[in-house]
Design a protein around this motif. Sequence first.
Motif, short mmCIF file in Angstrom:
data_model
loop_
_atom_site.label_atom_id
_atom_site.label_comp_id
_atom_site.label_asym_id
_atom_site.label_seq_id
_atom_site.Cartn_x
_atom_site.Cartn_y
_atom_site.Cartn_z
N LYS A 55 49.52 30.09 69.06
CA LYS A 55 48.33 29.23 69.06
C LYS A 55 48.66 27.80 69.47
O LYS A 55 47.82 27.11 70.04
CB LYS A 55 47.67 29.23 67.67
CG LYS A 55 47.30 30.61 67.16
CD LYS A 55 46.38 31.34 68.09
CE LYS A 55 46.01 32.70 67.52
NZ LYS A 55 45.69 33.68 68.51
N ALA A 56 49.88 27.35 69.21
CA ALA A 56 50.28 25.98 69.55
C ALA A 56 50.67 25.83 71.02
O ALA A 56 50.82 24.71 71.50
CB ALA A 56 51.44 25.53 68.65
N ARG A 105 53.51 26.60 72.46
CA ARG A 105 54.87 26.04 72.57
C ARG A 105 55.78 26.87 73.47
O ARG A 105 56.82 26.40 73.89
CB ARG A 105 55.49 25.84 71.20
CG ARG A 105 55.91 27.10 70.50
CD ARG A 105 56.67 26.81 69.23
NE ARG A 105 55.97 25.83 68.46
CZ ARG A 105 55.68 25.92 67.17
NH1 ARG A 105 56.08 26.95 66.49
NH2 ARG A 105 55.01 25.00 66.55
#
Length: 135
Positions: free
Chosen positions: A26-27, A29
């Motif tokens: 979700k981030a 990264r």
Amino acid sequence: MKTLVLFDGVCNLCNRTVQFIIRHDKAGRFQFASQQSEAGQRILQQHGIPTEAALADSVVVIEEGRVWLESDAALHILYRLGGVWRIPALLRWVPKGLRDWVYRWVAQNRYRIFGRRESCLVPTPELKQRFLDTA
């Protein structure tokens, strides 16, 4: 901090793994590159990882100049995903020799078990920025 995942672009298991990471990251990264791509080849060379070794390992994880291979790479991905995915990452306490033996068995049989693609994964326009060398 970005985590780069170099994967075997013609391996169905590897492609499903990339899709799993994208779904749970979700981030945003994680970034990705096929080991067969120009960017993947360049990065492998920069880190002194022979192409044959990388493809045999099927996934290479690089973060802040540090490299993870084999079961360490898979467990690092789970750890970085966070949340409930950190629970299976506790397997890093299993002796590395045993973890890597299982990992290598799966890696050596991945085409037979999961199949193989004719070409590397092509990301959708929405995901293109997460993949290196997809211009």
